[in-house]
Design a protein around this motif. Structure first.
Motif, PDB file in Angstrom:
ATOM      1  N   ARG A  72       0.190  -5.527  -7.086  1.00  0.00           N
ATOM      2  CA  ARG A  72      -0.900  -4.822  -6.414  1.00  0.00           C
ATOM      3  C   ARG A  72      -2.106  -5.744  -6.337  1.00  0.00           C
ATOM      4  O   ARG A  72      -2.452  -6.436  -7.303  1.00  0.00           O
ATOM      5  CB  ARG A  72      -1.288  -3.554  -7.171  1.00  0.00           C
ATOM      6  CG  ARG A  72      -2.481  -2.818  -6.572  1.00  0.00           C
ATOM      7  CD  ARG A  72      -2.767  -1.532  -7.307  1.00  0.00           C
ATOM      8  NE  ARG A  72      -3.938  -0.846  -6.774  1.00  0.00           N
ATOM      9  CZ  ARG A  72      -5.152  -0.889  -7.304  1.00  0.00           C
ATOM     10  NH1 ARG A  72      -5.349  -1.580  -8.416  1.00  0.00           N
ATOM     11  NH2 ARG A  72      -6.158  -0.233  -6.747  1.00  0.00           N
ATOM     12  N   GLU A  87      -6.296  -5.938  -4.605  1.00  0.00           N
ATOM     13  CA  GLU A  87      -7.376  -5.143  -4.031  1.00  0.00           C
ATOM     14  C   GLU A  87      -8.645  -5.976  -3.929  1.00  0.00           C
ATOM     15  O   GLU A  87      -8.980  -6.750  -4.838  1.00  0.00           O
ATOM     16  CB  GLU A  87      -7.652  -3.900  -4.884  1.00  0.00           C
ATOM     17  CG  GLU A  87      -8.788  -3.029  -4.358  1.00  0.00           C
ATOM     18  CD  GLU A  87      -9.020  -1.785  -5.195  1.00  0.00           C
ATOM     19  OE1 GLU A  87     -10.184  -1.369  -5.326  1.00  0.00           O
ATOM     20  OE2 GLU A  87      -8.033  -1.217  -5.728  1.00  0.00           O
ATOM     21  N   ARG A 112      -3.350  -3.394  -1.277  1.00  0.00           N
ATOM     22  CA  ARG A 112      -1.975  -3.563  -0.815  1.00  0.00           C
ATOM     23  C   ARG A 112      -1.037  -3.571  -2.013  1.00  0.00           C
ATOM     24  O   ARG A 112      -1.314  -4.209  -3.028  1.00  0.00           O
ATOM     25  CB  ARG A 112      -1.832  -4.875  -0.034  1.00  0.00           C
ATOM     26  CG  ARG A 112      -0.443  -5.135   0.507  1.00  0.00           C
ATOM     27  CD  ARG A 112      -0.065  -4.150   1.592  1.00  0.00           C
ATOM     28  NE  ARG A 112       1.308  -4.323   2.017  1.00  0.00           N
ATOM     29  CZ  ARG A 112       1.719  -5.171   2.961  1.00  0.00           C
ATOM     30  NH1 ARG A 112       0.806  -5.958   3.569  1.00  0.00           N
ATOM     31  NH2 ARG A 112       2.970  -5.258   3.309  1.00  0.00           N
ATOM     32  N   LEU A 122      -4.102   0.988   3.753  1.00  0.00           N
ATOM     33  CA  LEU A 122      -4.577  -0.379   3.603  1.00  0.00           C
ATOM     34  C   LEU A 122      -6.075  -0.397   3.303  1.00  0.00           C
ATOM     35  O   LEU A 122      -6.542  -1.167   2.470  1.00  0.00           O
ATOM     36  CB  LEU A 122      -4.273  -1.172   4.876  1.00  0.00           C
ATOM     37  CG  LEU A 122      -4.749  -2.630   4.874  1.00  0.00           C
ATOM     38  CD1 LEU A 122      -4.041  -3.422   3.796  1.00  0.00           C
ATOM     39  CD2 LEU A 122      -4.535  -3.259   6.248  1.00  0.00           C
TER      40      LEU A 122
END
Length: 602
Positions: A209, A211, A235, A252
């Motif tokens: 992950r 961000e 994502r 997104l």
């Protein structure tokens, strides 16, 4: 012959009378040198107990009744610190207490050594090489005095009060718990974070992950207009993520806040996406107004549409509205902060949610105490078998400080949030415990009972100098269903810091007993802080055992080695990273996490 003798006698008497005509009947006048008045006896100054009457002289040595004195010429050799230093000293007969005369002004000798004598000049300054006279006194003629015995220490008990700590006279601005105060015209915080779970065996797939988040508060105009934004680009990476049935959407772009506000003179109005519609409510796309009534009381109203609960995207399916009253007095002794919120929602053209909620916090000294509640109303015949009026949430928490000790506790009771709006997104089992429906085959399930989850924790700690210890216990379970899952756990942690200024040691342990799994673990390790606290590095080792209730008597052991690094190159920039390697009887994996935060001064 007789006449001649008489004449001689008469002449002798006449001469005697004319020699002293003014002294008949008076004593003879002394010579000029003998008529000079002797100087007064010098005053002997004693440093100890000078305010008390002098003790009588020792009877074994009676004082000399006729002290001998004489004049000694003295010269100023140096002047410093308000004193003049003279020569000679005691070897020349000038002792402490002697009187010194310069320019018809008298001074008293306050100190004397073999070579020098000192006098206080005050507002009558002298110059080097000035000459004067000193009256010397024989030491045996000045008398002696026996000093009083010193007082016992108990006499001075309570005479010197403890100094007041400077912090007692300081009154810093109180900052309540919660988000940081936005007190800058431009406040920008940029954050990048990422995490990964990487299995080292055939089972499972990699999960990653990432961000990027930007949180901005700006007041770009001279008018009291503020813009607040919290937007993230995120994502998830997983080979099987798209194949998971019923998984919620992961957009997104995720907007937590995007709000424009105007506030002046105790009034406020804002429109956009609100992170919190009220003190006890979450995200809402709409508007909010508020006004101050004075003495810490304010009222407000809000309304708007509810975003999609799975993705956070804007939606027009349902809307929410309500009013709020708050009371905040940070200048009062207990610094109370309270809110009362009445809210409702519309879904499908009908009234859906109806709630009354509130929260209160007080701060007595360095401690804190708080409580919250929520009461909900439901339609009769609702699909969850809920009562018309239910207490759907309640709790209390506190943190009490007493010197180096701190005690904390929290209890929270909560029922699932239920509404027809949420029921359109999630299955019935999310809101209650379902049971098979009676009647025709294939009929939908119905609610049998509603869970009432309870969570409680207690902890206690002590912090002295460089070390601290914290112990605590937690308990969670269901108050309405006896067969529901529950768990109990205890934990302890200790830390010693600033060993050799840079080294610290940490250790911790935990034990938990739950419906499906029992766990035991201990760990610890050292850490160092370098470069004036700009770099912090720590390593640790943890070992744990897991025992599944489905396989009693079987314990699985896990070993974990990890490290963490924090770098603060400047106050506005922070980097942090952590990694773990886990190996054991049932798993082998790497866990990685990293973040960077930049908050520039604008």
């Amino acid at each position: 012959m007789t006449t001649r003798r008489l004449r001689r006698a008469f002449v002798a008497v006449a001469l005697a009378l004319f020699a002293t005509p003014a002294t008949w009947g008076k004593p003879a006048r002394p010579a000029k040198a003998a008529r000079r008045k002797p100087p007064a006896a010098p005053r002997v100054q004693l440093e100890e107990h000078a305010d008390r009457p002098a003790s009588p002289p020792d009877a074994s040595e009676p004082p000399d009744e006729t002290p001998s004195t004489k004049q000694v010429n003295v010269t100023v050799v140096e002047i410093a610190g308000g004193q003049a230093y003279l020569q000679p000293g005691t070897q020349g007969g000038v002792h402490r207490g002697a009187t010194v005369t310069f320019n018809r002004h008298d001074y008293v000798v306050v100190q004397a050594t073999d070579s020098f004598a000192a006098i206080l000049v005050g507002d009558r300054p002298l110059r080097e090489h000035d000459r004067g006279t000193a009256t010397t006194v024989r030491l045996e003629s000045s008398g002696t005095r026996k000093l009083d015995a010193p007082k016992p220490l108990a006499t001075w008990k309570g005479e010197w009060k403890d100094a007041t700590p400077p912090a007692d006279d300081q009154h810093p601005r109180f900052v309540p718990l919660g988000t940081t105060t936005r007190d800058r015209r431009f406040d920008v915080r940029l954050t990048a974070l990422g995490g990964a779970l990487l299995p080292l065996q055939a089972r499972g797939s990699n999960l990653v992950r990432a961000e990027l988040d930007a949180r901005v508060h700006a007041t770009p105009f001279t008018a009291p207009v503020a813009l607040d934004a919290d937007v993230a680009v995120q994502r998830w990476f997983d080979a099987n993520l798209s194949n998971r049935s019923g998984s919620p959407g992961r957009p997104l772009v995720f907007v937590r806040e995007l709000l424009a506000g105007y506030g002046t003179g105790g009034y406020y109005a804002g429109a956009g996406r609100m992170r919190y519609a009220a003190r006890t409510l979450g995200t809402l796309d709409g508007a909010r107004v508020a006004a101050s009534l004075g003495d810490g009381v304010s009222v407000g109203a809000f309304g708007g549409i509810l975003p999609d609960p799975t993705s956070g995207a804007p939606s027009t399916v349902a809307n929410r509205f309500g009013v709020e009253m708050t009371y905040t007095r940070l200048d009062a002794p207990l610094r109370p902060d309270a809110a009362l919120v009445l809210s409702g929602s519309m879904f499908g053209g009908k009234l859906d949610e109806r709630r009354l909620s509130g929260a209160v916090n007080v701060y007595p000294g360095p401690s804190r105490m708080g409580a919250h509640f929520e009461v909900s109303a439901f339609d009769r015949g609702n699909p969850w078998n809920a009562s018309p009026i239910e207490l759907t949430a309640a709790g209390a928490d506190s943190s009490v400080r007493a010197g180096p000790f701190e005690f904390g506790g929290r209890i929270d009771v909560r029922k699932p949030e239920r509404s027809r709006w949420l029921g359109s997104y999630f299955p019935l089992s999310w809101f209650c415990t379902t049971v098979p429906a009676t009647g025709a085959a294939g009929a939908p399930e119905r609610c049998g009972s509603t869970n009432t989850l309870a969570f409680g924790t207690l902890d206690a700690g002590v912090e002295l100098d460089r070390w601290s210890v914290v112990v605590g216990a937690t308990r969670s379970g269901d108050l309405s269903q006896s067969g529901a899952a529950n768990a109990f756990g205890t934990f302890a942690a200790a830390r010693v810091v600033r060993l050799a200024r840079v080294l610290r040691l940490e250790a911790s342990g935990n034990y938990s007993k739950a419906t499906y799994l029992d766990a035991l673990g201990v760990g610890g390790g050292p850490g160092v802080t370098l470069l004036d606290d700009a770099l912090d590095v720590g390593v640790y080792y943890r070992v744990g055992t897991l025992e599944y209730r489905s396989a009693p008597g079987t314990s699985l052991v896990q070993h974990t080695i990890g490290s963490s690094v924090v770098v603060i190159p400047e106050p506005s920039l922070l980097f942090a990273a952590q990694g773990e390697a886990v190996t054991g009887d049932d798993t082998r994996a790497l866990v990685l996490f990293g973040t960077a935060t930049w908050r520039p001064e604008l």
